[in-house]
Each structure stands twice: as structure tokens, then as C-alpha cells.
Design a protein around this motif. Sequence first.
Motif, PDB file in Angstrom:
ATOM      1  N   PRO A 289       0.808  -1.235   0.000  1.00  0.00           N
ATOM      2  CA  PRO A 289       0.000   0.000   0.000  1.00  0.00           C
ATOM      3  C   PRO A 289       0.834   1.275   0.000  1.00  0.00           C
ATOM      4  CG  PRO A 289      -0.128  -1.134   2.116  1.00  0.00           C
ATOM      5  CD  PRO A 289       0.544  -2.076   1.180  1.00  0.00           C
ATOM      6  N   GLU A 290       2.125   1.177   0.347  1.00  0.00           N
ATOM      7  CA  GLU A 290       2.973   2.373   0.321  1.00  0.00           C
ATOM      8  C   GLU A 290       3.310   2.799  -1.106  1.00  0.00           C
ATOM      9  OE1 GLU A 290       5.797  -1.092   0.104  1.00  0.00           O
ATOM     10  OE2 GLU A 290       3.906  -0.621   1.145  1.00  0.00           O
ATOM     11  N   LYS A 291       3.105   1.886  -2.082  1.00  0.00           N
ATOM     12  CA  LYS A 291       3.407   2.215  -3.486  1.00  0.00           C
ATOM     13  C   LYS A 291       2.263   3.051  -4.055  1.00  0.00           C
ATOM     14  CE  LYS A 291       7.108  -0.425  -3.476  1.00  0.00           C
ATOM     15  NZ  LYS A 291       8.477   0.149  -3.474  1.00  0.00           N
ATOM     16  N   LYS A 292       2.546   4.308  -4.317  1.00  0.00           N
ATOM     17  CA  LYS A 292       1.523   5.225  -4.809  1.00  0.00           C
ATOM     18  C   LYS A 292       1.773   5.697  -6.244  1.00  0.00           C
ATOM     19  CE  LYS A 292      -1.560   5.839  -1.554  1.00  0.00           C
ATOM     20  NZ  LYS A 292      -2.992   5.583  -1.815  1.00  0.00           N
ATOM     21  N   ILE A 293       2.996   5.472  -6.736  1.00  0.00           N
ATOM     22  CA  ILE A 293       3.329   5.932  -8.087  1.00  0.00           C
ATOM     23  C   ILE A 293       3.890   4.754  -8.880  1.00  0.00           C
ATOM     24  CG2 ILE A 293       4.791   7.459  -9.457  1.00  0.00           C
ATOM     25  CD1 ILE A 293       4.602   9.511  -7.293  1.00  0.00           C
ATOM     26  N   ILE A 294       3.151   4.341  -9.901  1.00  0.00           N
ATOM     27  CA  ILE A 294       3.578   3.268 -10.787  1.00  0.00           C
ATOM     28  C   ILE A 294       4.224   3.915 -12.013  1.00  0.00           C
ATOM     29  CG2 ILE A 294       2.889   1.170 -11.991  1.00  0.00           C
ATOM     30  CD1 ILE A 294       2.251   1.271  -8.948  1.00  0.00           C
ATOM     31  N   LEU A 295       5.464   3.591 -12.252  1.00  0.00           N
ATOM     32  CA  LEU A 295       6.225   4.169 -13.369  1.00  0.00           C
ATOM     33  C   LEU A 295       6.427   3.102 -14.442  1.00  0.00           C
ATOM     34  CD1 LEU A 295       8.760   5.929 -11.031  1.00  0.00           C
ATOM     35  CD2 LEU A 295       7.221   7.156 -12.567  1.00  0.00           C
ATOM     36  N   ILE A 296       5.973   3.391 -15.654  1.00  0.00           N
ATOM     37  CA  ILE A 296       6.019   2.408 -16.747  1.00  0.00           C
ATOM     38  C   ILE A 296       6.860   2.961 -17.889  1.00  0.00           C
ATOM     39  CG2 ILE A 296       4.663   1.084 -18.413  1.00  0.00           C
ATOM     40  CD1 ILE A 296       2.292   1.317 -16.504  1.00  0.00           C
ATOM     41  N   ALA A 297       7.849   2.196 -18.315  1.00  0.00           N
ATOM     42  CA  ALA A 297       8.699   2.598 -19.446  1.00  0.00           C
ATOM     43  C   ALA A 297       8.966   1.395 -20.329  1.00  0.00           C
ATOM     44  CB  ALA A 297      10.013   3.196 -18.952  1.00  0.00           C
ATOM     45  N   GLY A 298       9.263   1.669 -21.578  1.00  0.00           N
ATOM     46  CA  GLY A 298       9.602   0.629 -22.531  1.00  0.00           C
ATOM     47  C   GLY A 298       9.868   1.244 -23.884  1.00  0.00           C
ATOM     48  N   PRO A 299      10.508   0.501 -24.772  1.00  0.00           N
ATOM     49  CA  PRO A 299      10.834   1.048 -26.092  1.00  0.00           C
ATOM     50  C   PRO A 299       9.597   1.245 -26.965  1.00  0.00           C
ATOM     51  CG  PRO A 299      11.422  -1.276 -25.968  1.00  0.00           C
ATOM     52  CD  PRO A 299      11.016  -0.860 -24.591  1.00  0.00           C
ATOM     53  N   SER A 300       9.798   1.868 -28.100  1.00  0.00           N
ATOM     54  CA  SER A 300       8.703   2.194 -29.017  1.00  0.00           C
ATOM     55  C   SER A 300       7.908   0.952 -29.391  1.00  0.00           C
ATOM     56  CB  SER A 300       9.271   2.839 -30.280  1.00  0.00           C
ATOM     57  OG  SER A 300       8.265   3.049 -31.240  1.00  0.00           O
ATOM     58  N   SER A 301       6.592   1.125 -29.461  1.00  0.00           N
ATOM     59  CA  SER A 301       5.671   0.084 -29.928  1.00  0.00           C
ATOM     60  C   SER A 301       5.676  -1.155 -29.039  1.00  0.00           C
ATOM     61  CB  SER A 301       5.992  -0.302 -31.379  1.00  0.00           C
ATOM     62  OG  SER A 301       5.936   0.829 -32.212  1.00  0.00           O
ATOM     63  N   SER A 302       5.886  -0.948 -27.757  1.00  0.00           N
ATOM     64  CA  SER A 302       5.801  -2.052 -26.800  1.00  0.00           C
ATOM     65  C   SER A 302       4.379  -2.283 -26.316  1.00  0.00           C
ATOM     66  CB  SER A 302       6.707  -1.778 -25.591  1.00  0.00           C
ATOM     67  OG  SER A 302       8.059  -1.812 -25.963  1.00  0.00           O
ATOM     68  N   GLY A 303       3.476  -1.359 -26.588  1.00  0.00           N
ATOM     69  CA  GLY A 303       2.101  -1.486 -26.118  1.00  0.00           C
ATOM     70  C   GLY A 303       1.902  -0.906 -24.733  1.00  0.00           C
ATOM     71  N   LYS A 304       2.680   0.134 -24.421  1.00  0.00           N
ATOM     72  CA  LYS A 304       2.641   0.713 -23.066  1.00  0.00           C
ATOM     73  C   LYS A 304       1.256   1.249 -22.712  1.00  0.00           C
ATOM     74  CE  LYS A 304       6.098   3.516 -24.026  1.00  0.00           C
ATOM     75  NZ  LYS A 304       6.610   2.935 -25.275  1.00  0.00           N
ATOM     76  N   THR A 305       0.589   1.886 -23.675  1.00  0.00           N
ATOM     77  CA  THR A 305      -0.690   2.534 -23.369  1.00  0.00           C
ATOM     78  C   THR A 305      -1.767   1.503 -23.048  1.00  0.00           C
ATOM     79  OG1 THR A 305      -0.059   4.322 -24.875  1.00  0.00           O
ATOM     80  CG2 THR A 305      -2.353   4.218 -24.189  1.00  0.00           C
ATOM     81  N   THR A 306      -1.904   0.493 -23.905  1.00  0.00           N
ATOM     82  CA  THR A 306      -2.896  -0.548 -23.631  1.00  0.00           C
ATOM     83  C   THR A 306      -2.558  -1.288 -22.350  1.00  0.00           C
ATOM     84  OG1 THR A 306      -3.370  -0.828 -25.982  1.00  0.00           O
ATOM     85  CG2 THR A 306      -3.958  -2.647 -24.535  1.00  0.00           C
ATOM     86  N   PHE A 307      -1.280  -1.566 -22.152  1.00  0.00           N
ATOM     87  CA  PHE A 307      -0.864  -2.242 -20.915  1.00  0.00           C
ATOM     88  C   PHE A 307      -1.269  -1.422 -19.692  1.00  0.00           C
ATOM     89  CE2 PHE A 307       2.316  -2.377 -17.528  1.00  0.00           C
ATOM     90  CZ  PHE A 307       2.194  -3.694 -17.121  1.00  0.00           C
ATOM     91  N   SER A 308      -1.078  -0.111 -19.746  1.00  0.00           N
ATOM     92  CA  SER A 308      -1.430   0.753 -18.616  1.00  0.00           C
ATOM     93  C   SER A 308      -2.920   0.660 -18.295  1.00  0.00           C
ATOM     94  CB  SER A 308      -1.057   2.207 -18.923  1.00  0.00           C
ATOM     95  OG  SER A 308       0.330   2.342 -19.146  1.00  0.00           O
TER      96      SER A 308
END
Length: 556
Positions: A289-308
Motif C-alpha cells: 500500500p505504500e506504493k503510490k506511483i507506478i512508473l512504466i517505461a519501454g521502447p517504441s511500440s511495446s504497447g505501453k498505453t494498452t498495458f497501462s
Amino acid sequence: MEQKKITVSVKGVQETYDVGIRFLDIAKRHQQEEDCAIVLARENGRLRELYKKPVDGGNIEFLTVKSKAGHSTYTRSLVMLMLKAIYHVAGDNSNIDRVGVHFVVSDGFYCTMKGKIELTQQFLDEVKSYMEELVRKAAPIEKTSENTFEVRKKFEQYGMYDKGELFKYRRASKVNLYHLENFEDYFYGYMLPDTSYLKHFDLKLFQEGFVLLFPTREQPDCLPQFKPELKIFQVQRDSMQWGAKLGIPTVGALNSYIVKNKVEDLVMIQEAYHEKKIAEMAAKIAASPEKKIILIAGPSSSGKTTFSHRLATQLSVYGLKPHPIAADDYFVERENTPLDEDGKPDFERLEAIDIEKLNQDMQELLDGKTVELPVFNFKTGKREYKGNYKTLGPNDILIIEGIHCLNDKLTYRLPKERKFKIYISALTQLNIDEHNRIPTTDGRLLRRIVRDARTRGSDARRTIEMWPSVRRGEENNIFPYQEDADIMFNSALIYELAVLKQYAEPLLFSIGPEQKEYEEAKRLLKFLDYFLPIPSDSIPNNSLIREFIGGGCYDL
């Protein structure tokens, strides 16, 4: 009267040679002009192996191992040299059931070996010693064109069943084979004329297999230090093993599945596997519960938006209230964007983001304050505020997506214990066959070609043109930080290249021979020709591949 001479142009200079001369012979005359070995020729815009002969009036350019195509030619030929040596040292083909060449680890290929021979460093040292002997001999690598049906039977006799299955679905009546002394194999791509070029390599025992090390494009005359990245290796190995459990480790096996089974079943199995992984990730976050900020990174066309979006759905199952934030909304105003070496705006530099403002807003949210979040207007090049106020309650959680999100400099003011980092990439688990791997970048490039044409009005030529710049940005801003992730997610779908085929091929065919991107388009078309197509109508609307082909349920 028969012509005795031909005239060719090399770097704009006319040169005359006897008919029958090879590119190799002309290359030797120009080798001193290069700082490393010439390994390929380009004649009238087409790549040519050095053993071939130029045509009269041809315009010739030589490629060294520092070029993308040249480096691939080096590593591909090195794989053949290694395979020849393994079978030689093993003493008998019956002692080796299978040698697999898989994915990149450090600056090398991760390989596995099955059979009666125990895989030890001593065995690898013997293999390396024999490879070095063949390099000193300058053993020729020769090419023949043979009947596809006969080649299938030949490889099945060798116990290389992957190749037999691959050629079962090949439309062409002929197959090119390469020969190194008494060893022959099929390779997807160009090869060196002989083994004398292969001076730099090593073999290192690693995990359940070993790594074939080779030089980088930037430093082709020495071997880099072996520095395996264990987190990304584990993800790739798990994906490879999962594909093997399904009985689909190769393109030929995928094609056979498409022919013999309901492809909808494979789609559902893959989607269930992805959902399981995302659900496990959400459970891990919810348990902290202490985790309040999820940081997502990856190279181009990894599907970051749909994954989020899919991660947000799974977090909601645990009563959490996720709020997506794009790091791009904190871009500095256009006139303050840093410039690249060509004087053009460099939006992939960390300095293109207003780090201070982002940290101030996120810290105030963590402190319980209400913050108005910005939206970046890409047309005007300015941040805008439109009443998007946020206040974090006990169950609220932020999901920030951006290429720099794994770099602690982006969120330097935020407490480490409040952050949870996720790295996402499309790490293709398929091989063409046991000896021909599929670079993960090819899958991402095809995704981007399809998406750019659909959503940005950008043709395939433009996407291919921009890809080297995109890749440089990834090498500088993403890959150095991937091992800092708390968890990794492989967004590749085992069936996706068979789906992308029908979308990408018309776009690639639009690139003409007169355009410099034609060479890459032709390579990708040849690659896609290995696949039988899969229709997209059975793919769920929340699938990661929908981000690229369209028809998804998310507002992207």
C-alpha cells in the motif's frame, strides 16, 4: 564478339575489370579506404554477397561490419561457424539432438544444446579452438540453390525438424543452402565468403546454455565485456519456454498450428497468459500500500498505453483507483526543447521534460494536496491547464508512463519506497527455426509501421526512415535503466506476426526500388513471407495488438 571487360562505378569513380571478376576482388582493392572489414556490396541499390559478380555499368558501394546489414552478416556467419564446430567436436550427429540460437544476451546470442554430450566450458573451449582453426584456414562458405522438397527431406534426415516444417509452407520451389566444408544449413540473410573474416568471438557457459559473443558494430575489432542482464534474460527465457510448452517455438510450428487447429484457441490462450501476468503484477502492487506511483517505461511500440489501461483494470479489482498520467504532458514549451546534433528538436532527451514541475506536482499529490495537472498541446507546443484537478485519497494510485520513467532523475524528489517501476517490451519468443532467430526489434518495427499508417497518416517509408533515430533514443534513454525495474512484462504475442502480416505487407509494397528504404522493406517482406496469415476478427478488443491494428476498446 564476346565482351571481355566491364565498367563499374565505385564511389563515383569509373573502374574497368575483366568479365567474371567478383565483388570480393574489387573490395580488396578498396579495403585500405575503410577502417574495418568490407563484408557486403550494394549494387544498384541491391545488397550482394561478395562472392557474386558485378554487372556492366553497375554502381557499387561497399558495406563494412559497422553497417547494420554488415554486422548481421558477420553474426549470421559466426553462427554457422559455431554450429559446424559443435557437430565436429561432438563427433557424430547422433550425439546432438538440437542446438538452438535464441535471443541476445549482453553482446551475444543465448544458445542451448540438447543431446548426449554434456554442455561444459571444456566442451565449449574445444568448440572455440576448432572455430579458430577454421578461421585460420579461411574455409569458404558456399551457396547452392536446391529443390525445396528435397531440402525438407534432407533436414529431416539431419534431425533438424524445424527447418523441414518451415519449408513445408514455403511457396518458392527453390531454397538457398550454405555449405561450410561438409556442414550445410539454411540461413535467413546474407553470408560472408569465407571464415577468415570471423576473427573475434567467444563462447561462455551461462545458465542452462551458453552465449556466443561477438563484437559490436561500433567496435568491430574487439569483444566487449560479458555483462548479462539477469532480469531481462529471465523474462526472455520464460517466454521461450512457454512457447515450447505450447509446442510453438518456431514459425513452422505456428503455421502448422494455424492449419491444424482453431486459431481462436491460440489467441485465447495467449490473451489469458497476458491477463494472468498483469493480474499477478496488480496483486503485487496491491500488497504494497505504500506504493503510490507506478512508473512504466519501454521502447517504441511495446504497447505501453494498452498495458497501462489493462493494469488499471486489474488494480481496480483490489479497490484501488488508478489515475493515468503521461510524462509527455510535462514537456517543456517548444522553444525550450533541447536540440540534437542536427539542430532539430530532440523530444527524447530527459531535458525535454520539465522535471522540476513534474516532481513538484507529484510530491504535492503524495502530501495530500490538490493539484491541477497539465495537458501538453502538441500543435501549439505549450502546456495547457483545463481543470484536471487531482487529490490522492487512501486508495488512489498514479500510473505514469514515459520513456524516462525508469530513470530516477525523472522523479528524483519522490521517495523510492513510494515508487513501483515496470519495464515493458515486445520480446518475440518465436524463432524462424532452431538456428535463425527473430530480432525483437523487427516485431516492434512492424507494429509501428501498421500503427503509424492507421493513426498518424505516416507511410511505411517514413516510419522506416525514422526508425534508426528511434532506436538511438532507446539505446540512450531506456535500455540502460531496464534492470532497475521492479518487474518486467513481455508484451509480444505468439500469434501477432501472422496478424500484422496482412496489415504490413501492402504498406511495405508501396516502397519503390528507387527509395533508400526499399532495402529494409524488401527484407521485412521476405521475413513476413514465412508466416501464414491469421485474421484479426477473433482477437479481443482489449488485446495489446489492438493498439496497432485498431478495433480496441480503449480511447488511445
